[in-house]
Design a protein around this motif. Structure first.
Motif, PDB file in Angstrom:
ATOM      1  N   ASN A   1       0.851  -1.186   0.000  1.00  0.00           N
ATOM      2  CA  ASN A   1       0.000   0.000   0.000  1.00  0.00           C
ATOM      3  C   ASN A   1       0.884   1.232   0.000  1.00  0.00           C
ATOM      4  O   ASN A   1       1.818   1.338   0.792  1.00  0.00           O
ATOM      5  CB  ASN A   1      -0.912  -0.029   1.236  1.00  0.00           C
ATOM      6  CG  ASN A   1      -1.924   1.087   1.243  1.00  0.00           C
ATOM      7  OD1 ASN A   1      -2.135   1.755   0.235  1.00  0.00           O
ATOM      8  ND2 ASN A   1      -2.554   1.281   2.372  1.00  0.00           N
ATOM      9  N   ASN A   2       0.590   2.162  -0.868  1.00  0.00           N
ATOM     10  CA  ASN A   2       1.325   3.418  -0.976  1.00  0.00           C
ATOM     11  C   ASN A   2       0.329   4.556  -0.786  1.00  0.00           C
ATOM     12  O   ASN A   2      -0.063   5.210  -1.751  1.00  0.00           O
ATOM     13  CB  ASN A   2       2.021   3.496  -2.348  1.00  0.00           C
ATOM     14  CG  ASN A   2       2.858   4.735  -2.518  1.00  0.00           C
ATOM     15  OD1 ASN A   2       3.093   5.473  -1.576  1.00  0.00           O
ATOM     16  ND2 ASN A   2       3.302   4.976  -3.738  1.00  0.00           N
ATOM     17  N   PRO A   3      -0.113   4.795   0.464  1.00  0.00           N
ATOM     18  CA  PRO A   3      -1.206   5.739   0.690  1.00  0.00           C
ATOM     19  C   PRO A   3      -0.856   7.203   0.429  1.00  0.00           C
ATOM     20  O   PRO A   3      -1.699   7.965  -0.043  1.00  0.00           O
ATOM     21  CB  PRO A   3      -1.569   5.529   2.161  1.00  0.00           C
ATOM     22  CG  PRO A   3      -0.311   5.029   2.786  1.00  0.00           C
ATOM     23  CD  PRO A   3       0.368   4.209   1.706  1.00  0.00           C
TER      24      PRO A   3
ATOM     25  N   ASP B   1       4.098   8.281  -6.533  1.00  0.00           N
ATOM     26  CA  ASP B   1       4.123   7.022  -7.277  1.00  0.00           C
ATOM     27  C   ASP B   1       5.538   6.467  -7.232  1.00  0.00           C
ATOM     28  O   ASP B   1       6.498   7.179  -7.532  1.00  0.00           O
ATOM     29  CB  ASP B   1       3.745   7.252  -8.742  1.00  0.00           C
ATOM     30  CG  ASP B   1       2.284   7.615  -8.944  1.00  0.00           C
ATOM     31  OD1 ASP B   1       1.488   7.437  -8.004  1.00  0.00           O
ATOM     32  OD2 ASP B   1       1.945   8.073 -10.050  1.00  0.00           O
TER      33      ASP B   1
ATOM     34  N   LEU C   1       4.347   1.073  -7.832  1.00  0.00           N
ATOM     35  CA  LEU C   1       3.413   1.241  -6.715  1.00  0.00           C
ATOM     36  C   LEU C   1       2.769   2.626  -6.845  1.00  0.00           C
ATOM     37  O   LEU C   1       3.314   3.624  -6.369  1.00  0.00           O
ATOM     38  CB  LEU C   1       4.133   1.130  -5.368  1.00  0.00           C
ATOM     39  CG  LEU C   1       4.740  -0.215  -5.017  1.00  0.00           C
ATOM     40  CD1 LEU C   1       5.483  -0.129  -3.692  1.00  0.00           C
ATOM     41  CD2 LEU C   1       3.676  -1.280  -4.946  1.00  0.00           C
ATOM     42  N   PRO C   2       1.600   2.692  -7.462  1.00  0.00           N
ATOM     43  CA  PRO C   2       0.938   3.984  -7.614  1.00  0.00           C
ATOM     44  C   PRO C   2       0.497   4.560  -6.271  1.00  0.00           C
ATOM     45  O   PRO C   2       0.134   3.818  -5.353  1.00  0.00           O
ATOM     46  CB  PRO C   2      -0.276   3.676  -8.479  1.00  0.00           C
ATOM     47  CG  PRO C   2      -0.058   2.308  -9.040  1.00  0.00           C
ATOM     48  CD  PRO C   2       0.881   1.610  -8.104  1.00  0.00           C
TER      49      PRO C   2
ATOM     50  N   GLY D   1      -1.817   6.101  -3.476  1.00  0.00           N
ATOM     51  CA  GLY D   1      -3.220   5.917  -3.133  1.00  0.00           C
ATOM     52  C   GLY D   1      -3.804   4.590  -3.572  1.00  0.00           C
ATOM     53  O   GLY D   1      -5.016   4.439  -3.652  1.00  0.00           O
ATOM     54  N   LYS D   2      -2.967   3.598  -3.846  1.00  0.00           N
ATOM     55  CA  LYS D   2      -3.437   2.317  -4.358  1.00  0.00           C
ATOM     56  C   LYS D   2      -2.822   1.163  -3.580  1.00  0.00           C
ATOM     57  O   LYS D   2      -1.665   1.215  -3.202  1.00  0.00           O
ATOM     58  CB  LYS D   2      -3.031   2.208  -5.839  1.00  0.00           C
ATOM     59  CG  LYS D   2      -3.268   0.883  -6.479  1.00  0.00           C
ATOM     60  CD  LYS D   2      -4.402   0.952  -7.484  1.00  0.00           C
ATOM     61  CE  LYS D   2      -4.590  -0.322  -8.272  1.00  0.00           C
ATOM     62  NZ  LYS D   2      -4.931  -1.498  -7.540  1.00  0.00           N
ATOM     63  N   THR D   3      -3.621   0.129  -3.346  1.00  0.00           N
ATOM     64  CA  THR D   3      -3.131  -1.121  -2.782  1.00  0.00           C
ATOM     65  C   THR D   3      -2.900  -2.083  -3.942  1.00  0.00           C
ATOM     66  O   THR D   3      -3.734  -2.191  -4.833  1.00  0.00           O
ATOM     67  CB  THR D   3      -4.141  -1.709  -1.780  1.00  0.00           C
ATOM     68  OG1 THR D   3      -4.336  -0.772  -0.727  1.00  0.00           O
ATOM     69  CG2 THR D   3      -3.665  -3.026  -1.207  1.00  0.00           C
ATOM     70  N   THR D   4      -1.754  -2.764  -3.916  1.00  0.00           N
ATOM     71  CA  THR D   4      -1.342  -3.642  -5.005  1.00  0.00           C
ATOM     72  C   THR D   4      -0.855  -4.970  -4.435  1.00  0.00           C
ATOM     73  O   THR D   4      -0.230  -4.995  -3.381  1.00  0.00           O
ATOM     74  CB  THR D   4      -0.181  -2.988  -5.794  1.00  0.00           C
ATOM     75  OG1 THR D   4      -0.569  -1.684  -6.194  1.00  0.00           O
ATOM     76  CG2 THR D   4       0.190  -3.794  -7.008  1.00  0.00           C
TER      77      THR D   4
END
Length: 109
Positions: free
Chosen positions: A18-20, A24, A52-53, A55-58
């Motif tokens: 997660n990169n909250p 990016d 790892l964008p 605001g996205k969980t990957t």
């Protein structure tokens, strides 16, 4: 670490990342040390986990060739080998990593 799954000749590891806050992350590479149940080093691997964008969980997965999942006791994030955005190196990348595990093997730094 969310799952360790036995494969024919490997152990497949699933990581939920997660990169909250951003930015990016265009290049993330970690040096990982795998320990067995007795905390003896089994192997060292480097894994690429980008992009790892923000605001996205990957979910990222990778196979550890020749590794029996049942022998993995813990995984150390030994070093952040690369952590870059489009604007260059991301400062304090290691501090941004908050490892946790949902499997029997501990993930730590």
């Amino acid at each position: 670490m969310n799952k360790l799954e036995p494969q024919a000749e490997a152990c497949r590891a699933y990581l939920v990342l997660n990169n909250p806050a951003g930015p990016d992350i265009t290049d993330l590479k970690l040096d990982l040390i795998l320990f067995n149940q007795d905390q003896v080093i089994e192997r060292r691997i480097a894994v690429g986990l980008s992009p790892l964008p923000a605001g996205k969980t990957t979910v990222k997965l990778f196979d550890i060739q020749g590794q029996d999942c049942a022998r993995v006791g813990s995984v150390l994030i030994n070093e952040v080998m690369a952590c870059n955005s489009t604007e260059g190196a991301v400062p304090d990348c290691t501090k941004r990593i908050a490892p946790s595990s949902r499997v029997g093997a501990k993930l730590f730094k």
